[in-house]
Design a protein around this motif. Sequence first.
Motif, PDB file in Angstrom:
ATOM      1  N   LEU A 310      40.997  41.073  36.307  1.00 47.41           N
ATOM      2  CA  LEU A 310      42.348  41.859  36.104  1.00 47.41           C
ATOM      3  C   LEU A 310      43.900  41.521  36.259  1.00 47.41           C
ATOM      4  O   LEU A 310      43.371  39.894  36.450  1.00 47.41           O
ATOM      5  CB  LEU A 310      42.214  42.773  36.837  1.00 47.41           C
ATOM      6  N   ARG A 311      44.654  41.707  34.746  1.00 49.92           N
ATOM      7  CA  ARG A 311      45.746  40.845  34.857  1.00 49.92           C
ATOM      8  C   ARG A 311      47.330  41.308  35.774  1.00 49.92           C
ATOM      9  O   ARG A 311      47.591  42.338  35.112  1.00 49.92           O
ATOM     10  CB  ARG A 311      46.485  39.932  33.927  1.00 49.92           C
ATOM     11  N   ALA A 312      47.925  41.373  37.224  1.00 51.01           N
ATOM     12  CA  ALA A 312      48.541  41.405  37.824  1.00 51.01           C
ATOM     13  C   ALA A 312      50.353  40.637  37.279  1.00 51.01           C
ATOM     14  O   ALA A 312      50.414  39.678  37.661  1.00 51.01           O
ATOM     15  CB  ALA A 312      48.501  41.414  39.559  1.00 51.01           C
ATOM     16  N   LEU A 316      49.371  46.773  35.478  1.00 49.04           N
ATOM     17  CA  LEU A 316      48.007  45.573  36.064  1.00 49.04           C
ATOM     18  C   LEU A 316      46.818  46.212  34.698  1.00 49.04           C
ATOM     19  O   LEU A 316      46.996  47.493  34.626  1.00 49.04           O
ATOM     20  CB  LEU A 316      47.284  47.008  36.878  1.00 49.04           C
ATOM     21  N   GLU A 317      46.856  45.094  34.305  1.00 46.23           N
ATOM     22  CA  GLU A 317      46.356  45.045  33.180  1.00 46.23           C
ATOM     23  C   GLU A 317      44.874  44.546  32.713  1.00 46.23           C
ATOM     24  O   GLU A 317      44.537  43.584  33.299  1.00 46.23           O
ATOM     25  CB  GLU A 317      46.565  44.107  32.340  1.00 46.23           C
ATOM     26  N   THR A 318      43.842  45.349  31.985  1.00 46.51           N
ATOM     27  CA  THR A 318      42.548  45.185  31.856  1.00 46.51           C
ATOM     28  C   THR A 318      42.654  43.916  30.931  1.00 46.51           C
ATOM     29  O   THR A 318      42.403  44.867  29.900  1.00 46.51           O
ATOM     30  CB  THR A 318      41.321  46.379  32.466  1.00 46.51           C
ATOM     31  N   GLU A 320      40.419  42.909  28.676  1.00 48.85           N
ATOM     32  CA  GLU A 320      38.589  43.669  27.397  1.00 48.85           C
ATOM     33  C   GLU A 320      38.722  41.791  25.980  1.00 48.85           C
ATOM     34  O   GLU A 320      39.818  42.236  25.749  1.00 48.85           O
ATOM     35  CB  GLU A 320      38.847  44.489  27.043  1.00 48.85           C
ATOM     36  N   LEU A 367      40.803  51.631  39.292  1.00 48.86           N
ATOM     37  CA  LEU A 367      42.073  50.360  39.598  1.00 48.86           C
ATOM     38  C   LEU A 367      43.697  51.180  38.663  1.00 48.86           C
ATOM     39  O   LEU A 367      43.493  51.139  38.013  1.00 48.86           O
ATOM     40  CB  LEU A 367      41.472  49.539  38.462  1.00 48.86           C
ATOM     41  N   HIS A 372      47.376  47.368  42.150  1.00 44.38           N
ATOM     42  CA  HIS A 372      47.649  46.381  41.790  1.00 44.38           C
ATOM     43  C   HIS A 372      49.269  46.244  42.725  1.00 44.38           C
ATOM     44  O   HIS A 372      49.868  45.004  42.477  1.00 44.38           O
ATOM     45  CB  HIS A 372      48.989  47.362  40.371  1.00 44.38           C
ATOM     46  N   PRO A 433      45.524  48.568  29.445  1.00 44.23           N
ATOM     47  CA  PRO A 433      44.382  48.692  30.388  1.00 44.23           C
ATOM     48  C   PRO A 433      43.522  49.605  30.321  1.00 44.23           C
ATOM     49  O   PRO A 433      43.676  50.972  29.975  1.00 44.23           O
ATOM     50  CB  PRO A 433      45.090  49.050  31.952  1.00 44.23           C
ATOM     51  N   ARG A 435      39.679  50.871  31.892  1.00 48.53           N
ATOM     52  CA  ARG A 435      38.685  51.130  33.283  1.00 48.53           C
ATOM     53  C   ARG A 435      37.524  50.279  32.731  1.00 48.53           C
ATOM     54  O   ARG A 435      36.670  50.547  32.238  1.00 48.53           O
ATOM     55  CB  ARG A 435      37.933  52.698  33.794  1.00 48.53           C
TER      56      ARG A 435
END
Length: 450
Positions: A310-312, A316-318, A320, A367, A372, A433, A435
């Motif tokens: 995860l990038r904060a 908040l970005e997942t 992938e 998430l 975040h 983002p 899940r």
Amino acid sequence: MRSHWGWLLAAVLAEALVAVAHVLLGGGAFGALLVVGPLLAAYRLTTGTTAAVAGLAVLLAAALPFSGAEATQPARAEYVNDVLAAAIGGLSATLVARARTRSQHTEDRTRRGYARMRRTHARTRRAYARTRAAYASTRHALLRTRRVLAHVQRVHARTKHACDAAQRAHREAIRALARMTRIAQVSQQAIVRPLPSAIGDLTLAVRTRSATEHALIGGDLHDAILTPTGPRLIVGDAKGHGLDAVRLSAAVLAAFRQTAADEPDLVRLAHTLDARIAAELGPEDFVTLLLADFAPGEVRLVNCGHPPPLRASRHLETLEPASASTPLGLAPAPELQRVALAPGQRLLLYTDGLAEARDAKGDLFPLDHQVHAALRGPTPDASLDRLLDLLTAHAGPTSADDLTLILAEPAAQPAARPAPRPGPATPASPPRPRRPTPAPATEWQRCPPA
């Protein structure tokens, strides 16, 4: 003449005899003999008394030429010489008396100190003698007590021999278990080393906990090294729990520590790790893996079936990967993923202890904006503490799965930096983002700081 007055009387009588001799003999060189009085006084009397006797000698030396039946005007030079002789002799006697008095005072103090020391020594010897006597008495009492105790023990041994044998065997088993526990703890600490709070220009915060009771490690693995291009991190999760998972984790970490520093390409490194642990894998064993290389302004990722990081930042970005890869042991085919990571942004690497945490209703840990906000805390350590609080509130204080959390934040770079060299690869824009993929429900147990 041992008394003060006796020596004073002797000094005065000596001066008086010189004066009488001068009067009776009608003059002569008697002025210089007056110094006998101060010299006698200097031998035993105080400085003040000696000075008084010396003053009397000077007065007599000055007055004798004018006394007697045939008193005449003395010669000036002889008169002056007699007075000077009496004065110098008196002064010398006074100085001698002063030096002798000081020496006597020092000697008296020394004698008194020595006497006190001897008295103290005598008291010490008496106290030592009393202590030795008390020690001897105590020792005799202890010996008697030991003999009584030995007799009681022999009686007890004869009556309860079987019980004692069982207790000895139990104690030996406890000691063996303690030794094995200590060996296991040292072995686990050697396998998973605690990460530093900073490596290169990267700030780290780590929380990890094994789901196995009394174990420091489980199926989760993590490590970090500093390569010539920057920090390199590994996070993984071996299939299963217990000793089998620990064995696989140890094999991956050993292969990583042997090859990570010499292999610049993350994709080749993933294939190398897969080849090196192949002999350790069973037919259904696998290890999910995430490799991360941190460089100024970006992070390069290789994901082999592991939950995406995860990038904060502002959101908040997942992260992938563009194409999913199978874990190690299942013919992985990962691709390099380059993601921008500026100073002030944070990257969370985690295992399925976070991704698969469920509440009592079976809902996955969300998430959302609370995560975040937690990851944007004042420090990485404070952010992980807040995230663990959220996880505990959602899934409860216990968990059936291992948990590893690593929060990385790059340090601020200098304002003026050379332009980066052009290369074939450009940082990929982060995907929208998503899940993490749902997995079977587990419980979570909060982990202490590493």
